[in-house]
Design a protein around this motif. Sequence first.
Motif, PDB file in Angstrom:
ATOM      1  N   THR A 102       0.858  -1.188   0.000  1.00 33.56           N
ATOM      2  CA  THR A 102       0.000   0.000   0.000  1.00 33.56           C
ATOM      3  C   THR A 102       0.896   1.240   0.000  1.00 33.56           C
ATOM      4  O   THR A 102       2.108   1.133   0.218  1.00 33.56           O
ATOM      5  CB  THR A 102      -0.889   0.042   1.264  1.00 33.56           C
ATOM      6  OG1 THR A 102      -0.030   0.272   2.396  1.00 33.56           O
ATOM      7  CG2 THR A 102      -1.671  -1.245   1.471  1.00 33.56           C
ATOM      8  N   ALA A 103       0.289   2.387  -0.231  1.00 31.74           N
ATOM      9  CA  ALA A 103       1.072   3.625  -0.331  1.00 31.74           C
ATOM     10  C   ALA A 103       1.887   3.897   0.939  1.00 31.74           C
ATOM     11  O   ALA A 103       3.030   4.353   0.876  1.00 31.74           O
ATOM     12  CB  ALA A 103       0.137   4.800  -0.601  1.00 31.74           C
ATOM     13  N   GLU A 157      -6.690   0.228  -1.996  1.00 31.33           N
ATOM     14  CA  GLU A 157      -5.353   0.649  -1.554  1.00 31.33           C
ATOM     15  C   GLU A 157      -4.213  -0.300  -1.937  1.00 31.33           C
ATOM     16  O   GLU A 157      -3.051   0.084  -1.897  1.00 31.33           O
ATOM     17  CB  GLU A 157      -5.355   0.870  -0.029  1.00 31.33           C
ATOM     18  CG  GLU A 157      -5.350  -0.395   0.827  1.00 31.33           C
ATOM     19  CD  GLU A 157      -6.750  -0.962   1.092  1.00 31.33           C
ATOM     20  OE1 GLU A 157      -7.683  -0.694   0.309  1.00 31.33           O
ATOM     21  OE2 GLU A 157      -6.881  -1.704   2.083  1.00 31.33           O
ATOM     22  N   THR A 158      -4.529  -1.550  -2.293  1.00 30.41           N
ATOM     23  CA  THR A 158      -3.438  -2.507  -2.492  1.00 30.41           C
ATOM     24  C   THR A 158      -2.796  -2.420  -3.881  1.00 30.41           C
ATOM     25  O   THR A 158      -3.293  -1.740  -4.756  1.00 30.41           O
ATOM     26  CB  THR A 158      -3.923  -3.948  -2.260  1.00 30.41           C
ATOM     27  OG1 THR A 158      -5.006  -4.179  -3.131  1.00 30.41           O
ATOM     28  CG2 THR A 158      -4.331  -4.165  -0.822  1.00 30.41           C
ATOM     29  N   TRP A 159      -1.711  -3.141  -4.045  1.00 27.85           N
ATOM     30  CA  TRP A 159      -0.900  -3.157  -5.271  1.00 27.85           C
ATOM     31  C   TRP A 159      -0.398  -1.739  -5.589  1.00 27.85           C
ATOM     32  O   TRP A 159      -0.277  -1.366  -6.759  1.00 27.85           O
ATOM     33  CB  TRP A 159      -1.698  -3.703  -6.472  1.00 27.85           C
ATOM     34  CG  TRP A 159      -1.961  -5.164  -6.441  1.00 27.85           C
ATOM     35  CD1 TRP A 159      -2.937  -5.795  -5.723  1.00 27.85           C
ATOM     36  CD2 TRP A 159      -1.265  -6.201  -7.153  1.00 27.85           C
ATOM     37  NE1 TRP A 159      -2.898  -7.154  -5.957  1.00 27.85           N
ATOM     38  CE2 TRP A 159      -1.885  -7.427  -6.833  1.00 27.85           C
ATOM     39  CE3 TRP A 159      -0.179  -6.203  -8.043  1.00 27.85           C
ATOM     40  CZ2 TRP A 159      -1.454  -8.645  -7.342  1.00 27.85           C
ATOM     41  CZ3 TRP A 159       0.240  -7.416  -8.573  1.00 27.85           C
ATOM     42  CH2 TRP A 159      -0.396  -8.615  -8.208  1.00 27.85           C
ATOM     43  N   ALA A 163       0.784  -0.549  -9.246  1.00 29.79           N
ATOM     44  CA  ALA A 163      -0.249   0.219  -9.952  1.00 29.79           C
ATOM     45  C   ALA A 163       0.295   1.566 -10.409  1.00 29.79           C
ATOM     46  O   ALA A 163      -0.007   2.023 -11.514  1.00 29.79           O
ATOM     47  CB  ALA A 163      -1.464   0.416  -9.049  1.00 29.79           C
ATOM     48  N   ILE A 164       1.127   2.185  -9.564  1.00 29.06           N
ATOM     49  CA  ILE A 164       1.654   3.505  -9.936  1.00 29.06           C
ATOM     50  C   ILE A 164       2.576   3.386 -11.159  1.00 29.06           C
ATOM     51  O   ILE A 164       2.585   4.252 -12.030  1.00 29.06           O
ATOM     52  CB  ILE A 164       2.372   4.164  -8.731  1.00 29.06           C
ATOM     53  CG1 ILE A 164       1.352   4.439  -7.615  1.00 29.06           C
ATOM     54  CG2 ILE A 164       3.040   5.468  -9.139  1.00 29.06           C
ATOM     55  CD1 ILE A 164       1.960   4.759  -6.254  1.00 29.06           C
ATOM     56  N   THR A 165       3.318   2.288 -11.253  1.00 24.81           N
ATOM     57  CA  THR A 165       4.174   2.127 -12.453  1.00 24.81           C
ATOM     58  C   THR A 165       3.307   1.946 -13.701  1.00 24.81           C
ATOM     59  O   THR A 165       3.677   2.382 -14.784  1.00 24.81           O
ATOM     60  CB  THR A 165       5.162   0.942 -12.338  1.00 24.81           C
ATOM     61  OG1 THR A 165       4.447  -0.304 -12.295  1.00 24.81           O
ATOM     62  CG2 THR A 165       6.064   1.071 -11.137  1.00 24.81           C
TER      63      THR A 165
END
Length: 238
Positions: A102-103, A157-159, A163-165
Amino acid sequence: MAITNQYTWLITGCSRGIGLELTKQLLELPSNFIIATCRDPSKATALNSLKSSAKGTLQIIRLDVDDRESMMQSVEEVSAIVGEKGLDYLINNAAINQEIDTAFTMNIDGWAQVFKTNVAAPAFMAQIYLPLVERSEKKTIVNVSSSLGAFGYGFGETWASYAITKTALNMLTYKQKAERPDINVVCLCPGWVKTDMGGDDAPLTLTESVAGVVKVITSLRPEDSGRLINYRHEIVPW
Ligand SMILES: NC(=O)c1ccc[n+]([C@@H]2O[C@H](COP(=O)([O-])OP(=O)(O)OC[C@H]3O[C@@H](n4cnc5c(N)ncnc54)[C@H](OP(=O)(O)O)[C@@H]3O)[C@@H](O)[C@H]2O)c1
């Protein structure tokens, strides 16, 4: 011998998962010439075993997308293989993830490596393969992405680091299209698929997902270019 009457493909990350299945399904047609790449061809048993039943043509070469030298070396090898035909389809498939995070918990230092493999590598591949893509008939670059990188997907919230990449990869695709409208470039989500990365809970088998992926890539519409599309050929809202 010069390649005639075949489309040329280069796929990254073909040792297992979606890259391996994509190679397998494309090889069912004699009209496909596949350059399947992986980090260590001598250990890619499943990939090598596709040769015996292939109707299309399979060439396996070494390519580690984290290693600039390996990437540059691959361009030389691929240029010699495809010659004037160029490269119809460049498929940036190889990717990694960290622990599901998570973040507020993600390992920030490890994330740099995920970014390198998932974003910097496809960007560099497109730069160095552009002359071969430009020379081809289909002029297509596919960045294998994920709906997890779309804001509206609502996965929660996960990955986070992964996810951001993929969000960054989606923007890379948009920028590539804006700069070169003459090239077909899409980011493509294969769905949630049972692979080492997707895990056993994923609803899609490799066969189902990749059948959709092949159909989508080989029937791309002008309006798909610069967009995130999925294996069902739907445009996914950013
Ligand atoms: N599975 C899903 O549910 C899902 C969903 C959405 C998007 N995707 C995307 O689909 C693509 C394929 O995923 P997958 O599920 O098939 O993953 P996977 O089963 O984990 O396979 C990943 C592949 O990438 C290769 N790879 C990793 N780092 C590499 C490097 N530095 N150089 C060359 N190859 C490298 C791996 O090779 P090694 O064997 O050498 O490690 C392996 O062949 C990825 O872009 C992923 O983000 C997957």
